[in-house]
Design a protein around this motif. Structure first.
Motif, PDB file in Angstrom:
ATOM      1  N   ASP A  54      36.367  48.714  46.909  1.00  0.00           N
ATOM      2  CA  ASP A  54      37.669  49.186  46.446  1.00  0.00           C
ATOM      3  C   ASP A  54      38.109  50.463  47.141  1.00  0.00           C
ATOM      4  O   ASP A  54      39.300  50.675  47.374  1.00  0.00           O
TER       5      ASP A  54
ATOM      6  N   LYS B   4      38.930  49.375  50.714  1.00  0.00           N
ATOM      7  CA  LYS B   4      39.756  48.161  50.707  1.00  0.00           C
ATOM      8  C   LYS B   4      39.273  47.143  51.751  1.00  0.00           C
ATOM      9  O   LYS B   4      40.044  46.697  52.618  1.00  0.00           O
TER      10      LYS B   4
ATOM     11  N   ASP C 285      46.875  37.122  49.910  1.00  0.00           N
ATOM     12  CA  ASP C 285      46.565  37.684  48.598  1.00  0.00           C
ATOM     13  C   ASP C 285      45.758  38.972  48.736  1.00  0.00           C
ATOM     14  O   ASP C 285      46.022  39.963  48.034  1.00  0.00           O
TER      15      ASP C 285
ATOM     16  N   LYS D  32      47.984  41.793  49.868  1.00  0.00           N
ATOM     17  CA  LYS D  32      48.776  42.306  48.750  1.00  0.00           C
ATOM     18  C   LYS D  32      47.956  43.275  47.904  1.00  0.00           C
ATOM     19  O   LYS D  32      48.504  44.189  47.274  1.00  0.00           O
ATOM     20  N   LYS D  33      46.627  43.043  47.876  1.00  0.00           N
ATOM     21  CA  LYS D  33      45.741  43.932  47.114  1.00  0.00           C
ATOM     22  C   LYS D  33      45.356  45.173  47.916  1.00  0.00           C
ATOM     23  O   LYS D  33      44.508  45.956  47.488  1.00  0.00           O
TER      24      LYS D  33
ATOM     25  N   GLU E  50      38.977  41.984  35.254  1.00  0.00           N
ATOM     26  CA  GLU E  50      40.190  42.763  35.523  1.00  0.00           C
ATOM     27  C   GLU E  50      41.175  42.618  34.376  1.00  0.00           C
ATOM     28  O   GLU E  50      41.810  43.572  33.950  1.00  0.00           O
TER      29      GLU E  50
END
Length: 449
Positions: free
Chosen positions: A207, A210, A233, A236-237, A402
Motif C-alpha cells: 500500500d 502502490k 482496476d 484506479k487504486k 476492506e
C-alpha cells in the motif's frame, strides 16, 4: 481389388493433408535438368515406399490374429508418423479434436496436468494452478512412471491423456518421481472440473509504494481482455508499479501472447516465427495504441513458464521494458499449427515453425535466463504450490476486509471474522517487491534538486 481401393484411399488422404497443410506448391523459378532428375528420383522413391506401406496394411488385414479395420490401421499409422517427430506433434481423431476445442475454452474435466514425452518418459510441463494435480503436489518436471498401476513406458501423450481423464469424481493414482530424485511414490487424487481462470490474484501488494500484482496462468481467447480489466482496476487504486506472475504458466495461444506483450511495449518486434515453409514466417510488432503507462515492471518466471509465457518474457527482456526474476524458463520455442484433414473431422497438430525473441534467439530447449535468479528449494516449491492455490481466496477475503473496515463501528468488539494472515512468504514475490521499492526510492532521489 481391395488393395487398389486402399492404395487410392491412402493417396487421397496424403494429398488432402498436403493441400490443407501447406496451402500452395511454389515451383522453382528456373528448374534445371539436375533438379528435375532429383525430383524424379524422389517421386519414384516415394511411390516405392507407398507400395511397401500398402503391403504392410494388406498383411495386417489378412494375417493379424484378430480382424482389424483399415481405418484403425491408418489412424495408428498417422499417430506413429507424428509421435516420431517431436513431443508436440500429434494426430487428433474427431473425438479428441472436440476435447481440444473444449480445453481452449477454459473448462474441462480431469486432473489439470500439461504433459509431454521427454527422453522416453511421460513428463509434467506444469500442473494447472488450483487443479487437483496442483493441489496434490504434482510438480514441474515430475516423471509419471505409472497411471493406476500401468507403466507409461512407450505410451503416447494422447493415450496418457485419455487415461488421466475420466468421470467427474473418480479417483486415479499416479506413480511419480520428482525431478532430481530417484524414488517413485504414489499420489492419489480425484478428477474434477477444471476451470482455467487465466487472470488470478490481482491486488495491491504494497500500500505504501502502490505495487500491484497479477498472475497469468494461461493464454486463452479472453486473457488479454481480462488482464486489461485487472490492470485498469489496479491503476484506479493508484498502482505505480507491477509484478506480473508467469510462474507455472504452460502457454496457450500465440496471438494472445503477442497481444499481451503489446500492452507493455510501444514499438518494435515482439516475436518472429520461421519455418521450413515460408508461409510460416511471420513477424509480430508492437503498436503504441492501447499500451499501458510505462510503470516499473518485474516478471516472475520459473521452469513451468513455457511457450506463450516465454514469448511475453522474452519480449519484455529484450526490449528492457522490465526485469525477469526467478529461475530459467521451460524452453518451448516451437509453434504448432492445427491442420484440418478429412473435411475438418480430424486434424494434425504439427510443429510448423520455431519462434525467435526480438534479439533473434530461439529459446527452444534452452529457456530464458532471468535477470535476477531466485531459486527455490524443493520444500519451498511445494509450499508455493499451496500458497498459489489460495491466492484468489485470499484476494476475496481482503475485499471483504476492506468492506468491514468501512463499517467497523457496526461490528461488535471481538466478533471480527478476520483470519490470521498466512505465515507463508513467497520469497520470489518479496524480492520483486523490494526491487520495485528500490526503483521508486531511486526515482525520487534522482528527481530531488
Amino acid at each position: 481389388m481391395k488393395t487398389r481401393v486402399y492404395v487410392l484411399l491412402f493417396c487421397i488422404t496424403l494429398l488432402s493433408v498436403r493441400t490443407v497443410s501447406f496451402g500452395q506448391d511454389k515451383p522453382l523459378e528456373k528448374p534445371n535438368a539436375e533438379v528435375k532428375e532429383k525430383a524424379k528420383e524422389t517421386k519414384e522413391d516415394i511411390y516405392e515406399e507407398f507400395e511397401e506401406f500398402i503391403k504392410v496394411i494388406k498383411e495386417l488385414q489378412d494375417k493379424y490374429v484378430d480382424e482389424i479395420n483399415v481405418n484403425t490401421i491408418l489412424t495408428n499409422a498417422y499417430r506413429g508418423m507424428l509421435s516420431g517427430l517431436d513431443p508436440y506433434s500429434q494426430y487428433f481423431s474427431s473425438e479428441e479434436l472436440e476435447d481440444l476445442k473444449i480445453e481452449t475454452e477454459g473448462e474441462f474435466e480431469g486432473l489439470g496436468i500439461e504433459v509431454i514425452i521427454r527422453e522416453g518418459l511421460l513428463t509434467v510441463i506444469t500442473p494447472i494452478i488450483d487443479s487437483p494435480a496442483f493441489k496434490a503436489g504434482i510438480l514441474v518436471g515430475d516423471r509419471i512412471i505409472k497411471i493406476d498401476g500401468e507403466f507409461t513406458e512407450n505410451m503416447s501423450v494422447r493415450d496418457a491423456i485419455k487415461k488421466l481423464r475420466g468421470k467427474l469424481g473418480t479417483t486415479i493414482t499416479l506413480t511419480v518421481v520428482h525431478e532430481g530424485d530417484t524414488v517413485p511414490f504414489d499420489i492419489t487424487m480425484e478428477r474434477a472440473t477444471i476451470h482455467v481462470k487465466s487472470i488470478r490474484g490481482a491486488r495491491i501488494v504494497d500500500d505504501d509504494y502502490k505495487i500491484g500484482y497479477l498472475a497469468v496462468t494461461n493464454f486463452q481467447e479472453n486473457t488479454t481482455k481480462d488482464m486489461d480489466v485487472a490492470v485498469q482496476d489496479l491503476l484506479k487504486k493508484g498502482m505505480k508499479s507491477l509484478v506480473l506472475d508467469l510462474r507455472f504458466n504452460p502457454g496457450g495461444l500465440l496471438n494472445i501472447a503477442v497481444d499481451m506483450a503489446d500492452k507493455f511495449l510501444e514499438r518494435g518486434l515482439i516475436v518472429s516465427t520461421k519455418g521450413r515453409d515460408t508461409t510460416q514466417n511471420y513477424t509480430y510488432r508492437a503498436r503504441k495504441q492501447g499500451t499501458y503507462p510505462k510503470f516499473p515492471l518485474v516478471v516472475l518466471v520459473n521452469n513451468g513458464s513455457a511457450s506463450a509465457s516465454e514469448i511475453v518474457a522474452g519480449a519484455i527482456k529484450d526490449h528492457k521494458r522490465g526485469l525477469l526474476l526467478g529461475i530459467k524458463t521451460f524452453g518451448k520455442g516451437s509453434v504448432q499449427s492445427l491442420i484440418p484433414v478429412w473435411d475438418g473431422k480430424t486434424a494434425l497438430k504439427l510443429t510448423t515453425a520455431r519462434y525467435y525473441t526480438p534479439s533473434g534467439v530461439c529459446i527452444h530447449e534452452k529457456g530464458i535466463e532471468p535477470h535476477i535468479k531466485v531459486p527455490l528449494s524443493f520444500a519451498e516449491t511445494k509450499a508455493l504450490h499451496e500458497h498459489l492455490s489460495m491466492i484468489d481466496r485470499d484476494t476475496k477475503t481482503n475485499d471483504v476486509r476492506e468492506g468491514e473496515s468501512k463499517e467497523k463501528e457496526a461490528v461488535p468488539q471481538g466478533s471480527s471474522v478476520r483470519k490470521e494472515k498466512s505465515s507463508y512468504i513467497d520469497v520470489q514475490l518479496e524480492r520483486a517487491i523490494d526491487i520495485l521499492k528500490g526503483i521508486e526510492v531511486y526515482a525520487k532521489g534522482s528527481n530531488t534538486p
